[in-house]
Scaffold this motif. Structure first.
Motif, mmCIF file in Angstrom:
data_model
loop_
_atom_site.group_PDB
_atom_site.id
_atom_site.type_symbol
_atom_site.label_atom_id
_atom_site.label_comp_id
_atom_site.label_asym_id
_atom_site.label_seq_id
_atom_site.Cartn_x
_atom_site.Cartn_y
_atom_site.Cartn_z
ATOM 1 N N GLN A 95 60.976 29.591 98.502
ATOM 2 C CA GLN A 95 60.433 30.310 97.359
ATOM 3 C C GLN A 95 59.233 31.162 97.762
ATOM 4 O OE1 GLN A 95 59.672 27.004 94.733
ATOM 5 N NE2 GLN A 95 61.769 26.943 93.948
ATOM 6 N N GLU A 98 60.394 34.191 99.769
ATOM 7 C CA GLU A 98 61.003 35.178 98.876
ATOM 8 C C GLU A 98 59.934 35.955 98.113
ATOM 9 O OE1 GLU A 98 64.126 35.410 95.093
ATOM 10 O OE2 GLU A 98 63.731 33.504 96.092
ATOM 11 N N ARG A 101 58.129 38.398 100.461
ATOM 12 C CA ARG A 101 58.921 39.606 100.691
ATOM 13 C C ARG A 101 58.891 40.513 99.463
ATOM 14 N NH1 ARG A 101 62.297 35.749 103.551
ATOM 15 N NH2 ARG A 101 63.476 35.361 101.638
ATOM 16 N N ARG A 102 58.938 39.906 98.282
ATOM 17 C CA ARG A 102 58.928 40.680 97.039
ATOM 18 C C ARG A 102 57.636 41.465 96.870
ATOM 19 N NH1 ARG A 102 60.146 36.867 93.941
ATOM 20 N NH2 ARG A 102 58.139 36.365 92.982
#
Length: 214
Positions: A95, A98, A101-102
């Motif tokens: 999580q 992710e 990266r977002r």
């Protein structure tokens, strides 16, 4: 914040029980009447480095062994285990990666583990590029082992960021001390066999918020 730094293979994937099994298999292959129970292994994890753990075990057993050769065999057994597949990134780490990266954060894997082990682990998970890592360290970088900050300082230089721009996630005290010595904020995410370890007042992984600096 501009970078998230994953501090060990067990932060990424909990391999602690695989490693314990690899130690026991190596002991058996060497003809040693040694067995690391789970409780004993948890105590030994307070000693940084597999070779040093073998030396400590041998001292307590009052036996002489070639710790370097024994550790090399353990490493090869562990590498083969990693190559078999079936590993999963720990949920909170997946999580966090992710989210990083977002938000466009750089992602680093800052470990002093043997390169063959790191390669086997990352290949099992699809490869460093697929995982989004911008930089990966291993023992092959020649930096002093944690708690020395050398690995983190090396990562900061390669990622071209200041310590104040990064946050690290570590699973044991020497790693936490290394990050802090490099001036990097650190959060704790101990693996299954390190849950009882004293990590001082290090904030928990659950307190981590990732957001790119303005």
């Amino acid at each position: 914040m501009n970078a998230l730094l994953i501090g060990s293979i067990d932060v990424l994937v909990d391999t602690s029980e695989l490693q314990r099994s690899a130690f026991n298999d190596a002991f058996h292959d060497a003809g040693l009447d040694w067995y690391l129970s789970r409780d004993e292994y948890r105590r030994m994890l307070a000693i940084p480095g597999g070779k040093r753990r073998i030396e400590a075990f041998a001292e307590r057993a009052e036996e002489r062994v070639d710790s370097a050769a024994l550790h090399a065999h353990k490493t090869e057994i562990f590498r083969q285990m990693l190559r078999r597949g079936g590993l999963e990134i720990r949920v909170q780490i997946a999580q966090a990666m992710e989210e990083a990266r977002r938000h466009g954060l750089k992602l680093g894997f800052v470990t002093g583990t043997d390169r063959a082990i790191v390669d086997a682990l990352l290949d099992n998970l699809g490869g460093a590029e697929a995982l989004g890592f911008d930089f990966v360290t291993t023992a092959a970088d020649g930096c002093a082992a944690k708690p020395d900050p050398a690995l983190y300082l090396h990562a900061l230089k390669q990622l071209e960021i200041d310590a104040s721009e990064a946050v690290a996630i570590e699973d044991y005290l020497p790693g936490i001390e290394a990050a802090r010595a490099a001036g990097i904020a650190c959060h704790a995410y101990p693996h299954e066999n390190a849950l009882a370890h004293d990590l001082g007042e290090t904030p928990d992984m659950s307190e981590l918020t990732l957001k790119r600096a303005a």
